[in-house]
Motif scaffolding. Structure first.
Motif, short mmCIF file in Angstrom:
data_model
loop_
_atom_site.label_atom_id
_atom_site.label_comp_id
_atom_site.label_asym_id
_atom_site.label_seq_id
_atom_site.Cartn_x
_atom_site.Cartn_y
_atom_site.Cartn_z
N THR A 194 -4.02 5.46 -2.12
CA THR A 194 -3.76 6.06 -0.80
C THR A 194 -2.75 7.20 -0.88
O THR A 194 -2.92 8.24 -0.26
N ASP A 195 -1.70 7.01 -1.66
CA ASP A 195 -0.67 8.04 -1.76
C ASP A 195 -1.19 9.26 -2.53
O ASP A 195 -0.95 10.40 -2.14
N LYS A 196 -1.93 9.00 -3.60
CA LYS A 196 -2.50 10.11 -4.39
C LYS A 196 -3.46 10.93 -3.52
O LYS A 196 -3.43 12.17 -3.55
N GLY A 231 11.91 3.71 -1.58
CA GLY A 231 11.26 2.84 -0.60
C GLY A 231 10.75 1.56 -1.23
O GLY A 231 10.92 0.46 -0.70
N GLN A 232 10.13 1.70 -2.40
CA GLN A 232 9.61 0.50 -3.09
C GLN A 232 10.74 -0.40 -3.55
O GLN A 232 10.64 -1.63 -3.48
N THR A 233 11.82 0.21 -4.03
CA THR A 233 12.98 -0.60 -4.42
C THR A 233 13.49 -1.40 -3.23
O THR A 233 13.82 -2.59 -3.34
N ILE A 271 0.86 -1.19 0.00
CA ILE A 271 0.00 0.00 0.00
C ILE A 271 0.90 1.24 0.00
O ILE A 271 1.71 1.42 0.90
N ASP A 272 0.75 2.08 -1.00
CA ASP A 272 1.60 3.26 -1.10
C ASP A 272 1.12 4.36 -0.15
O ASP A 272 -0.06 4.71 -0.15
N GLY A 273 2.04 4.88 0.66
CA GLY A 273 1.74 6.09 1.41
C GLY A 273 0.85 5.92 2.62
O GLY A 273 0.00 6.77 2.88
N LEU A 274 1.05 4.86 3.38
CA LEU A 274 0.28 4.63 4.61
C LEU A 274 1.22 4.51 5.80
O LEU A 274 1.93 3.51 5.94
N SER A 303 3.99 -0.70 3.62
CA SER A 303 3.96 0.55 2.85
C SER A 303 5.36 1.12 2.72
O SER A 303 6.27 0.72 3.46
N ASP A 304 5.52 2.05 1.79
CA ASP A 304 6.86 2.60 1.52
C ASP A 304 7.19 3.83 2.37
O ASP A 304 8.36 4.15 2.59
N HIS A 305 6.15 4.54 2.84
CA HIS A 305 6.34 5.76 3.63
C HIS A 305 4.98 6.22 4.08
O HIS A 305 3.96 5.83 3.50
N GLY A 306 4.93 7.09 5.06
CA GLY A 306 3.66 7.66 5.48
C GLY A 306 3.21 8.76 4.54
O GLY A 306 4.01 9.35 3.81
N SER A 357 3.06 16.60 1.96
CA SER A 357 4.28 15.80 1.83
C SER A 357 4.10 14.43 2.46
O SER A 357 3.18 14.19 3.24
N HIS A 358 5.05 13.57 2.16
CA HIS A 358 5.17 12.32 2.90
C HIS A 358 5.54 12.66 4.33
O HIS A 358 6.05 13.74 4.62
N THR A 359 5.30 11.71 5.25
CA THR A 359 5.62 11.94 6.66
C THR A 359 6.87 11.16 7.04
O THR A 359 7.36 10.32 6.27
N GLN A 371 10.69 8.34 0.30
CA GLN A 371 10.02 8.53 -0.98
C GLN A 371 9.72 7.20 -1.65
O GLN A 371 10.26 6.15 -1.27
N SER A 372 8.88 7.28 -2.70
CA SER A 372 8.34 6.06 -3.31
C SER A 372 9.38 5.21 -4.02
O SER A 372 9.46 4.00 -3.79
N ALA A 373 10.14 5.80 -4.93
CA ALA A 373 11.01 4.97 -5.76
C ALA A 373 12.04 4.21 -4.92
O ALA A 373 12.24 3.00 -5.09
ZN LIG Z 1 5.11 5.93 -2.25
#
Ligand SMILES: [Zn+2]
Length: 294
Positions: free
Chosen positions: A202-204, A66-68, A9-12, A243-246, A255-257, A62-64
């Motif tokens: 969720t991230d969007k 964190g997901q990597t 889940i992105d951004g939780l 998730s990759d980040h808050g 912003s991300h948390t 960040q996403s890239a």
């Molecule tokens: Zn993300």
């Protein structure tokens, strides 16, 4: 033999209670309603690990990168020296090509394995210049991508699991309730030793800072997950949600948390898996270990 579903889940993140957090006071939000300094209510005997997404590198996760990290077990922000937004750059793609969880499982002889998400024909007709970490991880292992026909046949799930976005774009598919989507994902999991599913609305929504929209999205996602869990044989299967980040847990900022993220583990090996996880870099090694030690 056990199997694993990695539910990304992105951004939780794990936030504090308050008007900034759409999960605060939201009914039917289990298992997503997890808060700082509070014992969580997690259905189906899930185990929560409050997981470090900052990975020892300054700045907002960040996403890239964190997901990597999640998809390889390599601490990607440490490897490239910073948290990388959006889509992977060449350095991250090189890490994914070598260390993709799908490739690691292939090398270990674990099969069948799949990415449950659906790609529309647009992706194949005009390949986007930037691809997601998940797409790169699948390509690194030469796995087949699911198409809309697979979704119609009950073999795939769209990132927007209700199919509403597909229907808006003119695809001839039936809508799914969150429970139905969870049921389809459960049947995919039952046919594979490893399944990845990615959800990023969720991230969007977190970036959009719309409280009502965030609540709808989170409630539907929670329903989908509970539907999934109710259909799985948790004596055979492990589910790892992470998730990759808050982001969505704090709508006071675009912003991300810096919050930790929830990793929630269900199933026969839940405690053993949970004990192996403290940061995002531990997810892939824990999955490889689980699927190669029985
Ligand atoms: Zn993300």
């Amino acid at each position: 033999m056990t199997s694993v579903l990695l539910f990304f889940i992105d951004g939780l993140g794990i936030g504090t209670r308050g008007p900034h957090n759409p999960l605060d006071g939201l009914s039917d939000a289990e298992p997503l309603a997890v808060f700082q300094d509070e014992a969580p209510q997690i259905p189906s005997a899930g185990v929560l690990v409050r997981t470090d997404a900052r990975l020892g590198v300054d700045g907002r996760p960040q996403s890239a990168s964190g997901q990597t990290t999640i998809l390889t077990g390599v601490n990607a922000p440490a490897a490239i020296g910073h948290h990388k937004q959006g889509f992977p750059n060449q350095a991250l793609l090189a890490i994914i090509r070598e260390h993709s969880i799908f490739r690691q499982l292939q090398r270990a002889g674990v099969a069948p394995i799949t990415f449950a998400n659906t790609y529309t024909s647009r992706f194949f007709e005009s390949r986007p210049r930037w691809i997601s970490a998940t797409t790169a991880a699948v390509e690194a292992a030469d796995l087949r991508f699911n198409r809309v026909e697979d979704l119609s046949a009950g073999r795939a799930v769209y990132q927007d699991f209700t199919n509403a976005m597909l229907i808006e774009r003119g695809e001839q598919v039936a809508p799914r309730t969150p429970e139905q989507a969870g049921e389809v994902l459960a049947s995919i999991v039952a046919n594979h030793r490893f399944t990845l599913y990615e959800y990023f609305i969720t991230d969007k929504v977190g970036h959009g800072q719309n409280l009502e929209r965030a609540r709808v999205v989170l409630r539907d996602l929670a329903l989908m997950i509970r539907g999934l869990l109710s259909r799985l044989d948790l004596d055979q299967t492990n589910v790892i949600l992470t998730s990759d980040h808050g982001n969505i847990e704090d709508l006071s900022t675009r912003s991300h948390t810096l919050n930790p993220v929830p990793t929630i583990v269900w199933g026969v090996g839940r405690q053993k898996i949970a004990d192996q996880v403290s940061s995002l870099a531990d997810i892939t090694p824990a999955i490889i270990h689980t699927l190669t030690s029985d």
